[in-house]
Design an enzyme around this catalytic site. Structure first.
Site, PDB file in Angstrom:
ATOM      1  N   SER A 101      41.988  33.115  22.370  1.00  0.00           N
ATOM      2  CA  SER A 101      41.832  32.935  23.818  1.00  0.00           C
ATOM      3  C   SER A 101      40.690  31.953  24.029  1.00  0.00           C
ATOM      4  O   SER A 101      39.622  32.118  23.449  1.00  0.00           O
ATOM      5  CB  SER A 101      41.470  34.259  24.496  1.00  0.00           C
ATOM      6  N   HIS A 117      46.091  31.500  23.770  1.00  0.00           N
ATOM      7  CA  HIS A 117      46.145  32.468  24.872  1.00  0.00           C
ATOM      8  C   HIS A 117      45.282  31.955  26.021  1.00  0.00           C
ATOM      9  O   HIS A 117      44.090  31.699  25.850  1.00  0.00           O
ATOM     10  CB  HIS A 117      45.627  33.812  24.364  1.00  0.00           C
ATOM     11  N   ASP A 129      43.844  32.679  29.778  1.00  0.00           N
ATOM     12  CA  ASP A 129      43.583  33.752  30.748  1.00  0.00           C
ATOM     13  C   ASP A 129      43.398  33.198  32.150  1.00  0.00           C
ATOM     14  O   ASP A 129      42.367  32.603  32.449  1.00  0.00           O
ATOM     15  CB  ASP A 129      42.342  34.546  30.332  1.00  0.00           C
ATOM     16  N   MET A 152      42.853  33.898  36.027  1.00  0.00           N
ATOM     17  CA  MET A 152      42.344  34.944  36.917  1.00  0.00           C
ATOM     18  C   MET A 152      42.167  34.366  38.329  1.00  0.00           C
ATOM     19  O   MET A 152      41.732  33.232  38.466  1.00  0.00           O
ATOM     20  CB  MET A 152      41.004  35.471  36.397  1.00  0.00           C
ATOM     21  N   HIS A 178      48.402  34.363  30.321  1.00  0.00           N
ATOM     22  CA  HIS A 178      48.127  35.743  30.751  1.00  0.00           C
ATOM     23  C   HIS A 178      47.721  35.694  32.223  1.00  0.00           C
ATOM     24  O   HIS A 178      46.586  35.349  32.549  1.00  0.00           O
ATOM     25  CB  HIS A 178      47.013  36.329  29.875  1.00  0.00           C
ATOM     26  N   MET A 204      46.498  37.171  35.312  1.00  0.00           N
ATOM     27  CA  MET A 204      45.784  38.291  35.955  1.00  0.00           C
ATOM     28  C   MET A 204      45.609  37.907  37.415  1.00  0.00           C
ATOM     29  O   MET A 204      44.501  37.629  37.886  1.00  0.00           O
ATOM     30  CB  MET A 204      44.442  38.506  35.247  1.00  0.00           C
ATOM     31  N   MET A 260      46.400  45.939  27.135  1.00  0.00           N
ATOM     32  CA  MET A 260      44.980  45.622  27.293  1.00  0.00           C
ATOM     33  C   MET A 260      44.152  46.702  26.604  1.00  0.00           C
ATOM     34  O   MET A 260      44.280  47.885  26.915  1.00  0.00           O
ATOM     35  CB  MET A 260      44.594  45.521  28.772  1.00  0.00           C
ATOM     36  N   ASP A 272      45.275  42.784  23.357  1.00  0.00           N
ATOM     37  CA  ASP A 272      44.344  41.874  24.042  1.00  0.00           C
ATOM     38  C   ASP A 272      43.046  42.571  24.431  1.00  0.00           C
ATOM     39  O   ASP A 272      43.063  43.542  25.184  1.00  0.00           O
ATOM     40  CB  ASP A 272      45.025  41.292  25.302  1.00  0.00           C
TER      41      ASP A 272
HETATM   42  C1  DX5 Z   1      40.193  39.432  29.337  1.00  0.00           C
HETATM   43  C2  DX5 Z   1      41.257  38.562  28.723  1.00  0.00           C
HETATM   44  C3  DX5 Z   1      41.201  38.503  27.211  1.00  0.00           C
HETATM   45  C4  DX5 Z   1      39.883  38.000  26.650  1.00  0.00           C
HETATM   46  C5  DX5 Z   1      39.785  38.375  25.181  1.00  0.00           C
HETATM   47  O1  DX5 Z   1      40.578  39.880  30.583  1.00  0.00           O
HETATM   48  O2  DX5 Z   1      42.542  38.950  29.114  1.00  0.00           O
HETATM   49  O3  DX5 Z   1      42.267  37.711  26.724  1.00  0.00           O
HETATM   50  O4  DX5 Z   1      39.769  36.634  26.802  1.00  0.00           O
HETATM   51  O5  DX5 Z   1      38.508  38.077  24.714  1.00  0.00           O
HETATM   52  P1  DX5 Z   1      37.811  38.977  23.590  1.00  0.00           P
HETATM   53  O6  DX5 Z   1      38.654  38.781  22.351  1.00  0.00           O
HETATM   54  O7  DX5 Z   1      36.442  38.371  23.453  1.00  0.00           O
HETATM   55  O8  DX5 Z   1      37.807  40.376  24.062  1.00  0.00           O
HETATM   56 ZN    ZN Z   2      44.145  37.817  28.024  1.00  0.00          ZN
END
Ligand code: DX5
Ligand code: ZN
Length: 230
Positions: free
Chosen positions: A9, A34, A36, A38, A67, A69, A138, A176
């Site tokens: 990620s 990956h 993320d 948001m 991903h 969110m 998660m 994740d």
């Molecule tokens: C958090 C994300 C994850 C995050 C993972 O909400 O969805 O993908 O980036 O990072 P680590 O591996 O540091 O927990």
């Molecule tokens: Zn994620």
């Protein structure tokens, strides 16, 4: 049984030199990237949108695992598809019409995934296990990288793996949040087939490529679902 995939990620990578950070992930043997996304509503932070995904698309040929969110994820499907997404994952908590939306992504020739927050029971996705190509479990409450994995989630992953085997379906189980060298094999033993690794790759002791190779070595001999993982 699916091969084990590593999906760095970029959330905690250095965005000032993101192309270089992505090349390092490629050099380290990443299988997916990956991303993320948001929106400041579904989770408090705001990260990035299709514009950044497009730039990442130009920097790599790796499959892009988006991903989402965000609230009302379906409103952004086209934009992320056009930006170059390969896998689009929505949160079940934000998608009351998940069955329809997963099928819509298939019509758009995209792999379709559904994600569960730690507090959401497996029963919430039971009816779409045969439609989804990927299920993100998660292991932390979403919104930030670098958090500590919640051990109670190992059992949840194990129960999901058993549900899939019972139904004879095999979407990927993506783990994740909080994946580290000392728990990566346990995530696979519990049933995970794709491991997201953010801070363990970009904020680890060595270079991103060295951190990824160390994770791969830690998985040598690991078999998906071979154990409770606790
Ligand atoms: C958090 C994300 C994850 C995050 C993972 O909400 O969805 O993908 O980036 O990072 P680590 O591996 O540091 O927990
Ligand atoms: Zn994620």
């Amino acid at each position: 049984m699916a091969m084990i995939k590593l999906a760095p990620s970029i959330l905690t990578a250095d965005f000032g030199r993101i192309a270089e950070q992505i090349k390092a992930a490629e050099a380290g043997g990443a299988d997916h990237l990956h991303l993320d996304v948001m929106d400041g509503h579904f989770v408090p932070p705001i990260t990035f949108g299709p514009l950044v995904v497009e730039a990442v698309r130009r920097a790599t040929k790796l499959p892009l695992d988006i991903h989402l969110m965000i609230e009302q994820p379906e409103r952004q499907f086209e934009a992320f598809a056009e930006a170059g997404a390969d896998i689009i994952n929505m949160h079940i908590e934000a998608a009351p019409h998940a069955d329809r939306l997963l099928r819509r992504l298939h019509v758009m020739h995209k792999r379709a995934g559904v994600c569960l927050n730690p507090g959401t029971p497996l029963s919430a996705i039971e009816e779409v296990l045969g439609v989804a190509d990927q299920i993100i479990v998660m292991m932390i409450n979403p919104g930030w990288g670098g958090q500590k994995l919640l051990p109670a989630m190992f059992d949840k992953v194990g129960r999901l793996r058993a549900m899939l085997d019972e139904r004879g379906v095999s979407p990927d189980i993506e783990i994740d949040g909080g994946v580290k060298l000392n728990n990566a094999a346990a995530c696979v033993a519990a049933g995970g087939s794709v491991l997201v690794c953010g801070s363990s790759v970009y904020n680890g002791d060595a270079s991103p490529q060295a951190n990824l190779r160390a994770l791969r070595e830690a998985l040598a001999g690991a078999k998906i679902g071979e154990g409770t993982g606790v």
